[in-house]
Design an enzyme around this catalytic site. Structure first.
Site, PDB file in Angstrom:
ATOM      1  N   CYS A  59      -4.285 -11.778 -34.329  1.00  0.00           N
ATOM      2  CA  CYS A  59      -3.065 -10.938 -34.643  1.00  0.00           C
ATOM      3  C   CYS A  59      -2.928  -9.539 -34.209  1.00  0.00           C
ATOM      4  CB  CYS A  59      -3.209 -11.132 -36.125  1.00  0.00           C
ATOM      5  SG  CYS A  59      -4.332 -10.360 -37.112  1.00  0.00           S
ATOM      6  N   GLU A  67       0.903 -10.992 -43.878  1.00  0.00           N
ATOM      7  CA  GLU A  67       0.455 -10.724 -42.474  1.00  0.00           C
ATOM      8  C   GLU A  67       1.081 -11.640 -41.149  1.00  0.00           C
ATOM      9  OE1 GLU A  67      -1.558  -7.788 -42.348  1.00  0.00           O
ATOM     10  OE2 GLU A  67      -2.112  -7.960 -44.444  1.00  0.00           O
TER      11      GLU A  67
END
Ligand code: NAP
Length: 692
Positions: free
Chosen positions: A294, A255
């Site tokens: 994020c 990720e």
């Protein structure tokens, strides 16, 4: 100065040397040191494989789920301690709530997933696959826990959630974890791990913690391990291409950076509820966690003729955001996680400015409450504008991991879709629109490049979980730049830690292996009707074959009258020319009811407490008047149920703590020619003889 502990091999140990100094992000004061120097990283892996893995893999999904729930409850009790530590990372109470209680919420969610899994250490995946004409050979898929460890290398922004969202999943799967938080905020992760270990809820070896560098840990991984990485694309690439990861085919979930975007629908204008929803969402994403998420919105796409109205409205909202010491209750945005992070954001913004200008905020100054803007890692929210997004590189490729977002114009929705994809793959995207047509066009056009899409309008905004919140039951991850990974997503996530193996053999063998009755297996025909057996007495495969019942035209007429279902196919008076049927056909539900009349035994009370539904009911052949039917009724699957927790101060709800389980019964309905006319799975609740 306190040195953080590493929890390895069942002990808290300090690393060698001075280690890395860690700072309070608000005051700039040093608060701890972190070192993993001198640790034997190979031994850490061996301990997880030899101690934690066998302990977890022999537990059933139910036991692992209950363990997660106990852990969640324990951490909830301790949460205030974590909040006091979390403030030091610059997080406000709301930021910390996302991290701490969001993380604990993940444990609860994964604990609840046990209800969809068997009381076994393994599970079946998907449907049985018939592979032969005579039904003596079949296939299925089985999922067993991997024999290694889950190695989680995490980013600094969510020191609690980042750990808990990941370990919840591998622990449910039966695999131990080695957690390596980003060093800069590892003091909070360490505090949580201390509570986890002290609780004694996890078996030895189920969780180890490294505060500091990951050393040469990756040199010792093998194909039974799973590595997950959350962080920057450059580190991710380095780790993903580690020779041992490549050589051993180690699953690697990444990720990474993500240039997430939001689109204002062309239909939305000032004064409409969706307008305010859009402005609020952008402001929230820029300021929560000081933009260190994020999933935060980095790119804002707005119809060209509404640009000025939008940026002015966002600026007004940003003006209202009090920045400063998160311990002051007026403060809505805290600091970045550290001075290094602030420097990094500033330099990324400088790069963005090659094709954008600052509309709101300043790179060099910010007014703060109850803090020193220079000593603490404070940064003003920065709204940038780029007028030429189709030809600009920077806004689609440079991530400033802070309160920074760029507003850009589009001319039509097709162009907005193109622009959204210029981020080369993101974790999430949103569109705010009241128009179902625009929503559909955007979702179908853009979905290939985003891991999650939120469609916001007035109908859902109030209860929406928001653009930036990954949820335990929804997939989190994204293609391309976002790392190409996928985590969470309910059972989907658990499967990353399980090996899927195709198994082939006779149905009776597959039943014996899986403990789930497979069609065409040999049944166990005994003298006692299965409904007379208690949950703990029933065996998978216990079976009866009933007597026959003649289905008469009068029965079908009566069922039509009783139910009110006078569909033409069930009426004698119908001219059947040109229909699917030859003559009056029995209602499927009548056949099922008649089936129950055949397999339900006894006028007396028995261990079956209730019937609560039918799964996968199919009517496979018409039953005409004059046909005789009979039933084969087999115990297919058993799932033990936990006793409901009862408040001793409240009166007992009847039946609340009867020890019991769910029994699934495979029901096959045959006609005179022994051909199946229907099949289904009936769900009952059955009492237990013994207390569990
Ligand atoms: P980073 O510098 O790439 O670090 C991420 C993690 O990797 C840290 O734990 C770091 O440890 C570790 N690491 C660095 N070099 C390593 C090596 N050679 N071997 C083993 N581990 C190594 O990222 P960050 O600055 O912490 O996080 C910010 C970035 O993360 C942003 O770009 C953001 O977009 C991304 N992020 C993505 C997601 C997502 O879900 N996609 C979530 C959060 C953040 P040390 O701290 O000890 O260096």
């Amino acid at each position: 100065m306190v040195k953080l502990g590493n929890y390895i091999g069942g002990h808290w140990v300090e690393g060698d040397g001075d280690g890395q100094l860690l700072y309070n992000a608000v005051t700039g004061n040093a608060i701890a040191r972190a070192s993993s120097d001198g640790l034997d990283f190979e031994r850490i892996l061996t301990y997880a494989r030899e101690k934690g893995n066998p302990a977890l893999r022999k537990m059933t999904f139910q036991e692992r789920g209950r363990m997660l729930r106990a852990l969640a409850l324990h951490l909830m009790e301790k949460k205030e301690l974590f909040y006091t530590i979390s403030y030091q990372s610059g997080a406000t109470r709301i930021d910390s709530w996302i991290d701490i209680e969001g993380g604990i919420g993940n444990l609860f969610s994964n604990a609840s997933l046990r209800r969809r899994l068997p009381d076994e250490s393994f599970c079946l995946d998907g449907d049985p696959i018939p592979l032969s004409k005579q039904n003596s050979f079949m296939g299925h898929h089985i999922l067993v826990p991997k024999e290694g460890a889950a190695i989680h290398i995490n980013a600094y922004n969510f020191p609690v959630w980042g750990m808990l969202e990941k370990i919840a999943v591998n622990l449910l799967a039966g695999v131990p974890a080695i957690v390596k938080p980003a060093t800069v905020t590892s003091y909070l992760t360490e505090a949580v791990v201390k509570e986890i270990i002290a609780s004694g809820i996890l078996p030895d070896g189920a969780l180890q913690l490294i505060c500091g560098s990951a050393g040469n840990l990756l040199d010792f991984v093998n194909s039974q391990d799973v590595v997950t990485f959350t962080g920057s694309a450059s580190t991710g690439l380095k780790l993903k291409s580690h020779p041992v990861i490549l050589r051993e085919s180690v699953p690697f979930n990444m990720e990474a950076d993500s240039l997430n975007c939001i689109v204002l629908g062309q239909d939305v204008a000032p004064g409409q509820p969706e307008w305010d929803i859009f402005i609020k969402e952008v402001k929230k994403e820029m300021t929560v966690k000081a933009g260190q998420k994020c999933t935060a919105i980095r790119r804002i796409f707005v119809p060209g003729n509404k640009m000025e109205d939008v940026w002015k409205a966002i600026s007004t909202e940003l003006d209202k955001t009090a920045i400063g010491n998160p311990l002051n209750e007026k403060v809505r945005m805290g600091s970045l996680a550290g001075q290094g992070q602030r420097e990094e954001v500033r330099s990324q913004v400088q790069r963005l400015l090659a094709s954008s200008q600052v509309l709101y905020g300043s790179l060099d100054s910010v007014s703060v409450i109850d803090a020193d803007a220079k000593e603490g890692a404070f940064l003003s929210p920065l709204l940038l504008i780029n007028e030429t997004p189709l030809t600009s590189y920077e806004p689609h490729n440079i991530e400033a991991f802070g309160p920074v977002s760029t507003i850009m114009p589009y001319s039509n929705l097709e162009e907005a879709v193109v622009l959204s994809k210029m981020g080369k793959g993101s974790l999430c995207s949103s569109i705010v629109t009241a128009s179902p047509q625009q929503a559909k066009q955007y979702v179908l056009g853009a979905a290939s490049h985003h891991g999650r899409i939120l469609v916001l309008n007035a109908e859902c905004a109030k209860e929406s979980t928001g653009h930036g919140s990954p949820l335990p039951l929804l997939v989190h991850g994204g293609p391309g730049r976002a790392g190409g990974g996928e985590e969470m997503g309910g059972l989907r996530g658990v499967k990353h830690y399980l090996q899927r193996t195709a198994i082939q053999g006779s149905p009776t063998m597959i039943t014996a292996i899986s403990n789930v009755y497979q069609p065409h297996s040999k049944g166990i025909q005994g003298n006692i009707h299965p409904f007379k057996k208690y949950f703990d007495e029933l065996q998978i495969g216990d079976q009866i074959t009933t007597d026959k019942r003649l289905v008469k035209a009068e029965d079908i007429d009566a069922f039509a009258d009783l139910s009110g279902d006078h569909f033409y196919a069930h009426l004698r008076s119908t001219d059947f020319a040109g229909t699917m049927f030859e003559q009056q056909v029995a209602h499927g539900y009548f056949i099922m009811s008649a089936a129950a009349g055949l397999f339900v035994d006894s006028f007396e009370k028995n261990p079956v407490l209730l019937n609560y539904g039918i799964d996968e009911l199919r009517f496979t052949k018409p039953v005409y008047a004059g046909t005789s039917i009979y039933i084969r009724f087999t115990c297919k699957e058993k799932i033990e149920q936990e006793l409901k927790e009862r408040n001793p101060d409240l009166p007992m709800v009847q039946g609340a703590d009867i020890p019991k389980g769910i029994v699934k019964w495979y029901v096959e309905i045959f006609d005179d020619t022994d051909e199946a006319v229907g099949v289904g799975t009936i769900l009952t609740m059955v009492q237990m003889k013994q207390k569990p």
